[in-house]
Design a protein around this motif. Structure first.
Motif, PDB file in Angstrom:
ATOM      1  N   ALA A  20       0.846  -1.200   0.000  1.00 21.85           N
ATOM      2  CA  ALA A  20       0.000   0.000   0.000  1.00 21.85           C
ATOM      3  C   ALA A  20       0.881   1.249   0.000  1.00 21.85           C
ATOM      4  CB  ALA A  20      -0.937  -0.010   1.202  1.00 21.85           C
ATOM      5  N   GLY A  21       1.942   1.238   0.793  1.00 25.51           N
ATOM      6  CA  GLY A  21       2.888   2.350   0.799  1.00 25.51           C
ATOM      7  C   GLY A  21       3.547   2.544  -0.559  1.00 25.51           C
ATOM      8  N   LYS A  22       3.927   1.455  -1.207  1.00 28.13           N
ATOM      9  CA  LYS A  22       4.528   1.545  -2.550  1.00 28.13           C
ATOM     10  C   LYS A  22       3.535   2.131  -3.544  1.00 28.13           C
ATOM     11  CE  LYS A  22       7.836  -2.217  -2.015  1.00 28.13           C
ATOM     12  NZ  LYS A  22       8.170  -3.602  -2.396  1.00 28.13           N
ATOM     13  N   PHE A  23       2.257   1.789  -3.398  1.00 33.02           N
ATOM     14  CA  PHE A  23       1.226   2.354  -4.268  1.00 33.02           C
ATOM     15  C   PHE A  23       1.182   3.872  -4.114  1.00 33.02           C
ATOM     16  CE2 PHE A  23      -3.012   3.762  -5.364  1.00 33.02           C
ATOM     17  CZ  PHE A  23      -3.283   3.078  -6.542  1.00 33.02           C
ATOM     18  N   ASN A  27       1.997   6.183  -7.260  1.00 29.42           N
ATOM     19  CA  ASN A  27       0.838   6.852  -7.855  1.00 29.42           C
ATOM     20  C   ASN A  27       0.563   8.252  -7.319  1.00 29.42           C
ATOM     21  OD1 ASN A  27      -0.454   4.682  -9.676  1.00 29.42           O
ATOM     22  ND2 ASN A  27       0.096   3.612  -7.804  1.00 29.42           N
ATOM     23  N   PHE A  28       1.062   8.549  -6.129  1.00 36.21           N
ATOM     24  CA  PHE A  28       0.863   9.869  -5.541  1.00 36.21           C
ATOM     25  C   PHE A  28       2.180  10.633  -5.437  1.00 36.21           C
ATOM     26  CE2 PHE A  28      -2.904   7.612  -4.453  1.00 36.21           C
ATOM     27  CZ  PHE A  28      -3.901   8.538  -4.241  1.00 36.21           C
ATOM     28  N   HIS A  29       3.254   9.965  -5.849  1.00 37.69           N
ATOM     29  CA  HIS A  29       4.599  10.553  -5.824  1.00 37.69           C
ATOM     30  C   HIS A  29       5.010  10.968  -4.423  1.00 37.69           C
ATOM     31  CE1 HIS A  29       4.298  10.237 -10.111  1.00 37.69           C
ATOM     32  NE2 HIS A  29       3.187  10.964 -10.077  1.00 37.69           N
ATOM     33  N   TYR A  30       4.586  10.182  -3.445  1.00 37.61           N
ATOM     34  CA  TYR A  30       4.983  10.409  -2.058  1.00 37.61           C
ATOM     35  C   TYR A  30       6.403   9.910  -1.857  1.00 37.61           C
ATOM     36  CZ  TYR A  30       0.404  11.575  -0.045  1.00 37.61           C
ATOM     37  OH  TYR A  30      -0.770  12.191   0.308  1.00 37.61           O
ATOM     38  N   SER A  31       7.099  10.506  -0.913  1.00 39.46           N
ATOM     39  CA  SER A  31       8.383   9.954  -0.485  1.00 39.46           C
ATOM     40  C   SER A  31       8.079   8.691   0.322  1.00 39.46           C
ATOM     41  CB  SER A  31       9.141  10.952   0.384  1.00 39.46           C
ATOM     42  OG  SER A  31       8.467  11.127   1.624  1.00 39.46           O
ATOM     43  N   ALA A  35       4.730   8.196   2.657  1.00 33.49           N
ATOM     44  CA  ALA A  35       3.842   7.051   2.454  1.00 33.49           C
ATOM     45  C   ALA A  35       3.729   6.240   3.738  1.00 33.49           C
ATOM     46  CB  ALA A  35       4.352   6.178   1.306  1.00 33.49           C
ATOM     47  N   ALA A  36       4.845   6.017   4.400  1.00 29.87           N
ATOM     48  CA  ALA A  36       4.831   5.263   5.660  1.00 29.87           C
ATOM     49  C   ALA A  36       4.022   6.010   6.716  1.00 29.87           C
ATOM     50  CB  ALA A  36       6.255   5.017   6.149  1.00 29.87           C
ATOM     51  N   SER A  37       4.117   7.323   6.729  1.00 27.64           N
ATOM     52  CA  SER A  37       3.372   8.136   7.692  1.00 27.64           C
ATOM     53  C   SER A  37       1.863   8.005   7.479  1.00 27.64           C
ATOM     54  CB  SER A  37       3.793   9.598   7.581  1.00 27.64           C
ATOM     55  OG  SER A  37       3.049  10.391   8.466  1.00 27.64           O
ATOM     56  N   VAL A  38       1.425   8.029   6.215  1.00 29.24           N
ATOM     57  CA  VAL A  38      -0.008   7.882   5.918  1.00 29.24           C
ATOM     58  C   VAL A  38      -0.496   6.510   6.369  1.00 29.24           C
ATOM     59  CG1 VAL A  38      -1.710   7.697   4.050  1.00 29.24           C
ATOM     60  CG2 VAL A  38      -0.036   9.561   4.041  1.00 29.24           C
ATOM     61  N   VAL A  39       0.251   5.467   6.015  1.00 26.35           N
ATOM     62  CA  VAL A  39      -0.146   4.106   6.378  1.00 26.35           C
ATOM     63  C   VAL A  39      -0.151   3.941   7.902  1.00 26.35           C
ATOM     64  CG1 VAL A  39       0.519   1.665   6.221  1.00 26.35           C
ATOM     65  CG2 VAL A  39       0.542   3.099   4.173  1.00 26.35           C
ATOM     66  N   ASP A  40       0.881   4.434   8.560  1.00 23.97           N
ATOM     67  CA  ASP A  40       0.942   4.319  10.027  1.00 23.97           C
ATOM     68  C   ASP A  40      -0.190   5.099  10.693  1.00 23.97           C
ATOM     69  OD1 ASP A  40       3.164   2.697   9.816  1.00 23.97           O
ATOM     70  OD2 ASP A  40       4.602   4.291  10.299  1.00 23.97           O
ATOM     71  N   SER A  41      -0.491   6.283  10.175  1.00 28.37           N
ATOM     72  CA  SER A  41      -1.595   7.080  10.733  1.00 28.37           C
ATOM     73  C   SER A  41      -2.927   6.361  10.568  1.00 28.37           C
ATOM     74  CB  SER A  41      -1.652   8.460  10.063  1.00 28.37           C
ATOM     75  OG  SER A  41      -0.511   9.208  10.379  1.00 28.37           O
ATOM     76  N   TYR A  42      -3.104   5.698   9.441  1.00 30.43           N
ATOM     77  CA  TYR A  42      -4.328   4.925   9.214  1.00 30.43           C
ATOM     78  C   TYR A  42      -4.429   3.783  10.231  1.00 30.43           C
ATOM     79  CZ  TYR A  42      -7.567   1.631   7.226  1.00 30.43           C
ATOM     80  OH  TYR A  42      -8.588   0.737   7.079  1.00 30.43           O
ATOM     81  N   LYS A  43      -3.321   3.096  10.474  1.00 25.72           N
ATOM     82  CA  LYS A  43      -3.339   2.002  11.446  1.00 25.72           C
ATOM     83  C   LYS A  43      -3.692   2.534  12.837  1.00 25.72           C
ATOM     84  CE  LYS A  43       0.723   0.177  10.158  1.00 25.72           C
ATOM     85  NZ  LYS A  43       1.846  -0.795  10.094  1.00 25.72           N
ATOM     86  N   ILE A  44      -3.198   3.709  13.178  1.00 26.18           N
ATOM     87  CA  ILE A  44      -3.533   4.325  14.467  1.00 26.18           C
ATOM     88  C   ILE A  44      -5.027   4.628  14.525  1.00 26.18           C
ATOM     89  CG2 ILE A  44      -3.258   6.426  15.844  1.00 26.18           C
ATOM     90  CD1 ILE A  44      -0.265   6.376  14.906  1.00 26.18           C
ATOM     91  N   LYS A  45      -5.593   5.164  13.433  1.00 29.51           N
ATOM     92  CA  LYS A  45      -7.030   5.448  13.406  1.00 29.51           C
ATOM     93  C   LYS A  45      -7.846   4.167  13.588  1.00 29.51           C
ATOM     94  CE  LYS A  45      -7.192   9.726  10.803  1.00 29.51           C
ATOM     95  NZ  LYS A  45      -7.971  10.501  11.787  1.00 29.51           N
ATOM     96  N   VAL A  73      -6.256  -0.474  -0.166  1.00 30.25           N
ATOM     97  CA  VAL A  73      -5.810  -0.097   1.177  1.00 30.25           C
ATOM     98  C   VAL A  73      -5.114   1.260   1.127  1.00 30.25           C
ATOM     99  CG1 VAL A  73      -4.240  -0.682   3.077  1.00 30.25           C
ATOM    100  CG2 VAL A  73      -5.707  -2.445   2.066  1.00 30.25           C
ATOM    101  N   ALA A  74      -4.311   1.492   0.095  1.00 31.03           N
ATOM    102  CA  ALA A  74      -3.646   2.792  -0.056  1.00 31.03           C
ATOM    103  C   ALA A  74      -4.675   3.904  -0.195  1.00 31.03           C
ATOM    104  CB  ALA A  74      -2.712   2.767  -1.268  1.00 31.03           C
ATOM    105  N   LEU A  75      -5.699   3.678  -1.014  1.00 34.09           N
ATOM    106  CA  LEU A  75      -6.743   4.695  -1.182  1.00 34.09           C
ATOM    107  C   LEU A  75      -7.556   4.892   0.094  1.00 34.09           C
ATOM    108  CD1 LEU A  75      -8.004   3.939  -4.802  1.00 34.09           C
ATOM    109  CD2 LEU A  75      -6.551   5.836  -4.036  1.00 34.09           C
TER     110      LEU A  75
END
Length: 102
Positions: A20-23, A27-31, A35-45, A73-75
Motif C-alpha cells: 500500500a505504501g509503494k502504491f 501513484n501519488f509521488h509520495y516519499s 507514504a509510511a506516515s499515511v499508512v501508520d496514521s491509518y493504522k492508528i485510526k 488499502v492505499a486509497l
C-alpha cells in the motif's frame, strides 16, 4: 489480539501495508517517509476506532484489508488520513468512484 496492535504481526499483513505504501509512492509521488506516515496514521485510526477512542468511526480489520488488496488499502488510508472524509465506508466508496474518474 491486544488493543495496542489490532493487526496480526505476520508477513501477509506486513506485506499488504508495505505494498500500500509503494502504491502511494508510485501513484501519488509520495516519499517513502510520507507514504509510511499515511499508512501508520491509518493504522492508528483503526486502533482508536477498535478502542472507541476519540469518537473515530472507522475500523477495518486485517481480513477486510487483505480482501481489498494493496491499491484499495492505499486509497482507504489516503481518504481517511489525508482527505479526512466522513468515517463511513459508503462515503469512501463514493469518493473513490469520483477520484478514479478524474
Amino acid at each position: 489480539m491486544s488493543s495496542e496492535n489490532i493487526f496480526p504481526e505476520n508477513e501477509e499483513v506486513a506485506g499488504l501495508f508495505e505494498e500500500a505504501g509503494k502504491f502511494l509512492i508510485d501513484n501519488f509521488h509520495y516519499s517513502q517517509a510520507d507514504a509510511a506516515s499515511v499508512v501508520d496514521s491509518y493504522k492508528i485510526k483503526c486502533r482508536q476506532a477498535a478502542n472507541k477512542e476519540s469518537g473515530v468511526g472507522i475500523f477495518h480489520d486485517d481480513d477486510f484489508l487483505l480482501h481489498e488488496g494493496p491499491p484499495s488499502v492505499a486509497l482507504i488510508a489516503y481518504y481517511f488520513v489525508i482527505v479526512k472524509g466522513p468515517s463511513d465506508y459508503s462515503s469512501f466508496v463514493a469518493w473513490r468512484k469520483e477520484f478514479l474518474k478524474g
